[in-house]
Design a protein around this motif. Structure first.
Motif, PDB file in Angstrom:
ATOM      1  N   GLN A   1       0.847  -1.208   0.000  1.00 49.59           N
ATOM      2  CA  GLN A   1       0.000   0.000   0.000  1.00 49.59           C
ATOM      3  C   GLN A   1       0.873   1.246   0.000  1.00 49.59           C
ATOM      4  N   THR A   2       0.570   2.216  -0.855  1.00 45.95           N
ATOM      5  CA  THR A   2       1.242   3.522  -0.761  1.00 45.95           C
ATOM      6  C   THR A   2       0.180   4.565  -0.396  1.00 45.95           C
ATOM      7  N   TYR A   3       0.248   5.787  -0.944  1.00 39.57           N
ATOM      8  CA  TYR A   3      -0.693   6.843  -0.534  1.00 39.57           C
ATOM      9  C   TYR A   3      -2.135   6.547  -0.952  1.00 39.57           C
ATOM     10  N   GLY A   4      -3.076   6.997  -0.127  1.00 35.63           N
ATOM     11  CA  GLY A   4      -4.501   6.822  -0.437  1.00 35.63           C
ATOM     12  C   GLY A   4      -4.832   5.356  -0.618  1.00 35.63           C
ATOM     13  N   ASP A   5      -5.615   5.055  -1.671  1.00 38.30           N
ATOM     14  CA  ASP A   5      -5.968   3.663  -1.981  1.00 38.30           C
ATOM     15  C   ASP A   5      -5.077   3.116  -3.088  1.00 38.30           C
ATOM     16  N   THR A   6      -3.918   3.731  -3.289  1.00 41.90           N
ATOM     17  CA  THR A   6      -3.021   3.341  -4.382  1.00 41.90           C
ATOM     18  C   THR A   6      -2.047   2.265  -3.904  1.00 41.90           C
ATOM     19  N   HIS A   7      -1.726   1.344  -4.807  1.00 38.16           N
ATOM     20  CA  HIS A   7      -0.800   0.252  -4.478  1.00 38.16           C
ATOM     21  C   HIS A   7       0.454   0.332  -5.347  1.00 38.16           C
ATOM     22  N   HIS A   8       1.506  -0.314  -4.860  1.00 43.24           N
ATOM     23  CA  HIS A   8       2.683  -0.604  -5.683  1.00 43.24           C
ATOM     24  C   HIS A   8       2.818  -2.122  -5.752  1.00 43.24           C
ATOM     25  N   THR A   9       2.783  -2.680  -6.955  1.00 45.74           N
ATOM     26  CA  THR A   9       3.103  -4.097  -7.101  1.00 45.74           C
ATOM     27  C   THR A   9       4.539  -4.214  -7.580  1.00 45.74           C
ATOM     28  N   LEU A  10       5.321  -5.019  -6.867  1.00 43.53           N
ATOM     29  CA  LEU A  10       6.703  -5.301  -7.263  1.00 43.53           C
ATOM     30  C   LEU A  10       6.657  -6.514  -8.182  1.00 43.53           C
ATOM     31  N   VAL A  11       7.340  -6.438  -9.312  1.00 47.61           N
ATOM     32  CA  VAL A  11       7.284  -7.498 -10.321  1.00 47.61           C
ATOM     33  C   VAL A  11       8.720  -7.954 -10.620  1.00 47.61           C
ATOM     34  N   ASP A  12       9.006  -9.232 -10.328  1.00 48.78           N
ATOM     35  CA  ASP A  12      10.332  -9.779 -10.646  1.00 48.78           C
ATOM     36  C   ASP A  12      10.176 -10.727 -11.835  1.00 48.78           C
ATOM     37  N   LYS A  13      10.661 -10.264 -12.991  1.00 48.11           N
ATOM     38  CA  LYS A  13      10.507 -11.039 -14.238  1.00 48.11           C
ATOM     39  C   LYS A  13      11.804 -11.705 -14.669  1.00 48.11           C
ATOM     40  N   SER A  14      12.753 -11.844 -13.745  1.00 48.88           N
ATOM     41  CA  SER A  14      14.084 -12.328 -14.151  1.00 48.88           C
ATOM     42  C   SER A  14      14.036 -13.750 -14.715  1.00 48.88           C
ATOM     43  N   LYS A  15      12.975 -14.511 -14.383  1.00 47.40           N
ATOM     44  CA  LYS A  15      12.889 -15.884 -14.916  1.00 47.40           C
ATOM     45  C   LYS A  15      11.689 -16.022 -15.855  1.00 47.40           C
ATOM     46  N   TYR A  16      11.392 -14.938 -16.578  1.00 48.39           N
ATOM     47  CA  TYR A  16      10.203 -14.958 -17.446  1.00 48.39           C
ATOM     48  C   TYR A  16      10.541 -14.455 -18.843  1.00 48.39           C
ATOM     49  N   LYS A  17      10.019 -15.167 -19.859  1.00 47.40           N
ATOM     50  CA  LYS A  17      10.340 -14.807 -21.251  1.00 47.40           C
ATOM     51  C   LYS A  17       9.086 -14.423 -22.049  1.00 47.40           C
ATOM     52  N   GLY A  18       7.943 -14.318 -21.364  1.00 49.40           N
ATOM     53  CA  GLY A  18       6.683 -14.049 -22.078  1.00 49.40           C
ATOM     54  C   GLY A  18       6.562 -12.599 -22.533  1.00 49.40           C
ATOM     55  N   PHE A  19       5.491 -12.309 -23.269  1.00 51.26           N
ATOM     56  CA  PHE A  19       5.333 -10.957 -23.844  1.00 51.26           C
ATOM     57  C   PHE A  19       4.858  -9.939 -22.818  1.00 51.26           C
ATOM     58  N   PHE A  20       4.168 -10.396 -21.741  1.00 51.12           N
ATOM     59  CA  PHE A  20       3.748  -9.459 -20.694  1.00 51.12           C
ATOM     60  C   PHE A  20       3.752 -10.140 -19.327  1.00 51.12           C
ATOM     61  N   LEU A  21       2.643 -10.774 -18.957  1.00 51.79           N
ATOM     62  CA  LEU A  21       2.547 -11.459 -17.662  1.00 51.79           C
ATOM     63  C   LEU A  21       1.744 -12.745 -17.831  1.00 51.79           C
ATOM     64  N   PRO A  22       1.959 -13.732 -16.973  1.00 56.55           N
ATOM     65  CA  PRO A  22       1.151 -14.952 -17.045  1.00 56.55           C
ATOM     66  C   PRO A  22      -0.336 -14.628 -16.908  1.00 56.55           C
ATOM     67  N   GLY A  23      -1.167 -15.420 -17.615  1.00 55.85           N
ATOM     68  CA  GLY A  23      -2.614 -15.199 -17.541  1.00 55.85           C
ATOM     69  C   GLY A  23      -3.146 -14.342 -18.671  1.00 55.85           C
ATOM     70  N   PHE A  24      -2.252 -13.619 -19.348  1.00 57.24           N
ATOM     71  CA  PHE A  24      -2.678 -12.779 -20.476  1.00 57.24           C
ATOM     72  C   PHE A  24      -2.456 -13.510 -21.797  1.00 57.24           C
ATOM     73  N   VAL A  25      -3.400 -13.333 -22.716  1.00 57.73           N
ATOM     74  CA  VAL A  25      -3.185 -13.812 -24.086  1.00 57.73           C
ATOM     75  C   VAL A  25      -2.989 -12.587 -24.978  1.00 57.73           C
ATOM     76  N   LYS A  26      -2.261 -12.751 -26.045  1.00 60.55           N
ATOM     77  CA  LYS A  26      -2.014 -11.624 -26.966  1.00 60.55           C
ATOM     78  C   LYS A  26      -3.318 -11.149 -27.585  1.00 60.55           C
ATOM     79  N   THR A  27      -3.423  -9.837 -27.766  1.00 60.52           N
ATOM     80  CA  THR A  27      -4.624  -9.299 -28.418  1.00 60.52           C
ATOM     81  C   THR A  27      -4.293  -8.971 -29.864  1.00 60.52           C
ATOM     82  N   PRO A  28      -5.280  -9.171 -30.760  1.00 64.50           N
ATOM     83  CA  PRO A  28      -5.015  -8.840 -32.172  1.00 64.50           C
ATOM     84  C   PRO A  28      -4.757  -7.352 -32.356  1.00 64.50           C
ATOM     85  N   GLU A  29      -4.117  -7.024 -33.461  1.00 64.14           N
ATOM     86  CA  GLU A  29      -3.866  -5.610 -33.796  1.00 64.14           C
ATOM     87  C   GLU A  29      -5.176  -4.851 -33.894  1.00 64.14           C
TER      88      GLU A  29
END
Length: 380
Positions: free
Chosen positions: A137-165
């Motif tokens: 939690q940071t100020y107000g109702d705002t959050h900070h998510t820490l993301v460690d992608k050092s062992k990840y080769k995907g296009f964004f994040l797990p759970g997402f599928v690519k969207t068409p152009e």
């Protein structure tokens, strides 16, 4: 204006690399994502929703170079957490996510310093590898998510599928926005110092730059600002608060309409602001208007300055781009009107020429431009 040269002690392990993505909670994620694609020149990146096994929320991620925005909405009628957030804040930034190394140490230090951990370290995996996350939690109702992608080769994040152009984006001019320069958080009066301290203690950030209300004020209103940054100075987080003035400042207006502290604007860095703003204007993005008197004053000041502006001043004036400079260099910046109905979040476009400031010389012109808009809204 104070520029801090002392970074303090180096952090105890853990490293903030960059902004990873910004997550918005909105009433209609599909339409919000489409708006940022059509108007701001983003392109569809990924989707997570019913079809991918996400039963609770839909998320649409859009990308432009290194900038990623994720728009998220609830599926079900009684999602209280998202419903309350929307009713209180309107469409806005829920989470500023950072790309980090050694997430364990960052979380350990934050816990020791009393940070509120929204969700302790967890992992998500798919065929491209594993990503580790933690949310604070940071100020107000705002959050900070820490993301460690050092062992990840995907296009964004797990759970997402690519969207068409998006067929539309190919027909519109490119807007040349490269990366997130800084993200500004507005606080109620007297909250700026405690928030700055929180970044120093919990995230091991240091002060980079600050101004107070003796430097930043108009006839009607004033603000104070402290810019917090990580050790490598790759992530800049200005923290603003209103200062007492004759009338309601834009910071106060924000806090009242947002229902507390939150993200006021996201600054996007470009290396060709003239082309970027021409193309954003061609896509229908509306910017704050700056009076011609600003440019007349600027031209006369520049005549006696060592700084030489490479861009054509007449074109900058026509596009309403602001210029701030010191003896070492200059920056060019411009601010959109609000990106949603509430007078809350807006976008800045910035180009730096050997200048690490935040446009203090422009605050007067910017405030006056915002005050004209505030007056139209009946909120000055």
């Amino acid at each position: 204006m104070t520029t801090y040269t002392d970074k303090g002690k180096p952090p105890v392990g853990g490293k903030f690399l960059s902004f990873d993505h910004v997550r918005f909670w909105v009433g209609n994620a599909k339409q919000a994502a489409s708006f940022y694609c059509a108007r701001m020149g983003f392109e569809p990146l990924g989707y997570r929703g019913l079809e991918t096994g996400s039963r609770v929320t839909a998320a649409h991620a859009v990308k432009q170079n290194k900038i990623v925005f994720v728009f998220e909405s609830a599926y079900e009628p009684d999602n209280k957490e998202m419903g309350d957030h929307l009713s209180r804040h309107g469409d806005g930034v829920r989470d500023i996510a950072f790309n980090v190394e050694d997430i364990d140490t960052i979380v350990k230090v934050a816990k020791q310093k009393g940070a509120k951990i929204i969700r302790d370290i967890w992992e998500e995996t798919d065929e491209f590898g594993v990503v580790r996350f933690a949310t604070i939690q940071t100020y107000g109702d705002t959050h900070h998510t820490l993301v460690d992608k050092s062992k990840y080769k995907g296009f964004f994040l797990p759970g997402f599928v690519k969207t068409p152009e998006d067929v539309l984006t190919k027909q519109l001019p490119a807007t040349l926005l490269n990366f997130i320069d800084h993200i500004v958080g507005n606080q109620p009066d007297k909250e700026m110092e405690p928030v700055a301290k929180w970044y120093e203690e919990c995230l091991q950030f240091h002060r980079f730059w600050s101004v107070d209300d003796t430097q930043l004020h108009t006839q009607y209103s004033a603000l104070r600002s402290i810019v917090m940054t990580n050790w490598e100075e790759t992530v800049k987080m200005p923290i603003n608060e209103p200062a007492p003035g004759k009338k309601r400042s834009q910071i106060q207006e924000y806090v009242e309409y947002y229902g507390g502290a939150g993200v006021q604007h996201i600054a996007l860095n470009t290396s060709d602001i003239i082309e970027a703003i021409k193309n954003l204007r061609a896509r229908g993005v509306e910017f704050l208007n700056v009076p011609d008197s600003y440019y007349e004053m600027l031209k006369s000041r520049l005549r006696s300055s060592k700084v030489k502006i490479a861009e054509d001043l007449n074109i900058l004036q026509k596009l309403k781009i602001l210029i701030d400079y010191d003896e070492n260099g200059y920056l060019l910046q411009i601010f959109t009107k609000n990106m949603q109905d509430r007078p809350t979040l807006f976008i800045e476009v910035i180009q730096r020429h050997n200048h690490n400031g935040f446009g203090a010389g422009n605050f007067q012109a910017l405030f006056e431009a915002i005050e004209l808009e505030q007056a139209k809204r009946g909120n000055l």
